[in-house]
Design an enzyme around this catalytic site. Sequence first.
Site, PDB file in Angstrom:
ATOM      1  CB  SER A  98    -116.961 -83.644  23.843  1.00 37.76           C
ATOM      2  OG  SER A  98    -117.033 -84.831  23.521  1.00 37.76           O
TER       3      SER A  98
HETATM    4  C1  LIG Z   1    -115.548 -87.302  21.598  1.00 37.42           C
HETATM    5  S1  LIG Z   1    -115.491 -88.889  22.351  1.00 37.42           S
HETATM    6  C2  LIG Z   1    -116.691 -89.131  23.477  1.00 37.42           C
HETATM    7  C3  LIG Z   1    -116.617 -88.144  24.390  1.00 37.42           C
HETATM    8  C4  LIG Z   1    -117.571 -88.641  25.768  1.00 37.42           C
HETATM    9  N1  LIG Z   1    -118.972 -88.650  25.311  1.00 37.42           N
HETATM   10  C5  LIG Z   1    -117.029 -87.980  26.998  1.00 37.42           C
HETATM   11  O1  LIG Z   1    -117.982 -87.459  27.599  1.00 37.42           O
HETATM   12  O2  LIG Z   1    -116.072 -87.916  27.402  1.00 37.42           O
HETATM   13  C6  LIG Z   1    -115.919 -89.756  20.966  1.00 37.42           C
HETATM   14  C7  LIG Z   1    -116.013 -91.253  21.309  1.00 37.42           C
HETATM   15  O3  LIG Z   1    -116.610 -92.287  20.488  1.00 37.42           O
HETATM   16  C8  LIG Z   1    -116.037 -93.487  20.262  1.00 37.42           C
HETATM   17  N2  LIG Z   1    -116.378 -94.293  19.052  1.00 37.42           N
HETATM   18  C9  LIG Z   1    -115.933 -94.245  17.829  1.00 37.42           C
HETATM   19  N3  LIG Z   1    -116.588 -94.998  17.263  1.00 37.42           N
HETATM   20  C10 LIG Z   1    -117.552 -95.563  17.996  1.00 37.42           C
HETATM   21  C11 LIG Z   1    -118.310 -96.555  17.567  1.00 37.42           C
HETATM   22  N4  LIG Z   1    -118.625 -97.323  16.732  1.00 37.42           N
HETATM   23  N5  LIG Z   1    -119.197 -97.021  18.597  1.00 37.42           N
HETATM   24  C12 LIG Z   1    -119.002 -96.205  19.959  1.00 37.42           C
HETATM   25  N6  LIG Z   1    -118.042 -95.550  20.253  1.00 37.42           N
HETATM   26  C13 LIG Z   1    -117.356 -95.120  19.122  1.00 37.42           C
HETATM   27  C14 LIG Z   1    -114.521 -93.169  20.425  1.00 37.42           C
HETATM   28  O4  LIG Z   1    -113.748 -94.300  20.908  1.00 37.42           O
HETATM   29  C15 LIG Z   1    -114.442 -91.934  21.454  1.00 37.42           C
HETATM   30  O5  LIG Z   1    -114.404 -92.227  22.666  1.00 37.42           O
END
Ligand SMILES: C[S@@+](CC[C@H](N)C(=O)[O-])C[C@H]1O[C@@H](n2cnc3c(N)ncnc32)[C@H](O)[C@@H]1O
Length: 392
Positions: A98
């Site tokens: 992000s």
């Molecule tokens: C914007 S990214 C996160 C960025 C991360 N925090 C970083 O520092 O790079 C959103 C993440 O949420 C994950 N995601 C989506 N649905 C999810 C779920 N049910 N449980 C856990 N993670 C999930 C996606 O796979 C994705 O990697």
Amino acid sequence: MTMLAPDWPRRAEALCARLVADGKLSSPEWQAAVRAVPRHELVPRCWVPDDRGRWTVMDTSTEDGRDAWLDLVYSNAAVVTMVATNAAGHTTVQSSSSMPSLMTRMLESLDVRDGHRVLEIGTGAGYNAALLCHRLGQGNVYSVDVEPELVDLARDRLAKIGYRPTLVAGDGALGLPDEAPFDRIIATTAVPAVPWPWIEQTRRGGVILADVKIRGQWGSLVRLIRTAPDRAEGSFDPVYGSFMRLRHEPNQAYPETARTPLPDDAPVVERSTTVDPRTPFTRLVVWFLAGLRLQPWIGLGYSGGDPRTAPRSVRLTAEDGSWTEVDLVATFSRHAVREAGPTKIWAEVERADQQWHDWDRPGWERFGLTVTPGQQRVWLDNPDSDQRWPVR
Ligand SMILES: C[S@@+](CC[C@H](N)C(=O)[O-])C[C@H]1O[C@@H](n2cnc3c(N)ncnc32)[C@H](O)[C@@H]1O
């Protein structure tokens, strides 16, 4: 990779200075974390749009390519790290690191103290987990991602830069019951409503920070405090923020929303409006108010003229096929409206716009959310106000 970027400390320092100058980072502890984490180690492979808007892997095989990659990684930009193509042939972003400013803003709002145990939902590339490890120590950091592949990559890359938080592959909507309770939960993926396990797994007085987007569309960051065994409550963050939607299964591109088209002979009503047609894109609190009543998914786009470069109208479509077009150009301050179908989308936007003015144009921070085991509701100004909306 660190050898390939020997100047990364200078770049991380510059990123930190940028975030401070932009008012997105102030505390010395989080500044130190941004300076200390080599973000490039966590995003060695990323996707960028090509000149036709298609996602393509960034070429880092040349010196110029590597410089462009480092410039991107140490800028205040989201870096796309996973894409997938859905059944309709559309490529959607599944994971990204992000925007650093969004992360630091959220981390500061999380208000962690030494020794706090934090659960992050959405490990992604692991940058946020690394910042948390730097601040709290790896033993206090837990992170879940639905994609096992991303969790494995993040685990290896984090270990390489010296951090070993507890990383788990699974559906973050369930939290991490075996490791609960937590002092803080931070979700970097958007939820239509706050999953009850997050509240249950947060200590009394603890904080849950999440992007609540009703139907994946209407909302922003909300900061809840667990005030009682059966309640968490708090206000939306003053500054808008947005994440990709939570999905419950791995390896699944976000599907298209099914729409039932209206019959060809559905009557089209013509009228006019004084409400700016760009409202759903630009005045997100008004759009949120409209959404609280609309609640089914509304598709947003442009139509007429050249929809990519010089569209004529904003076009909104509902799942039942109802649609509205509002012309961008006004004549004597009125925009032409054409609409068809049973859902009167623009009428809700007009009503929301009127209410927003009547309530003295509230910002996000005047709205809040109360979460109990069976119900969630949005409110204006205080939890007991007359202005309350159930989240369906
Ligand atoms: C914007 S990214 C996160 C960025 C991360 N925090 C970083 O520092 O790079 C959103 C993440 O949420 C994950 N995601 C989506 N649905 C999810 C779920 N049910 N449980 C856990 N993670 C999930 C996606 O796979 C994705 O990697």
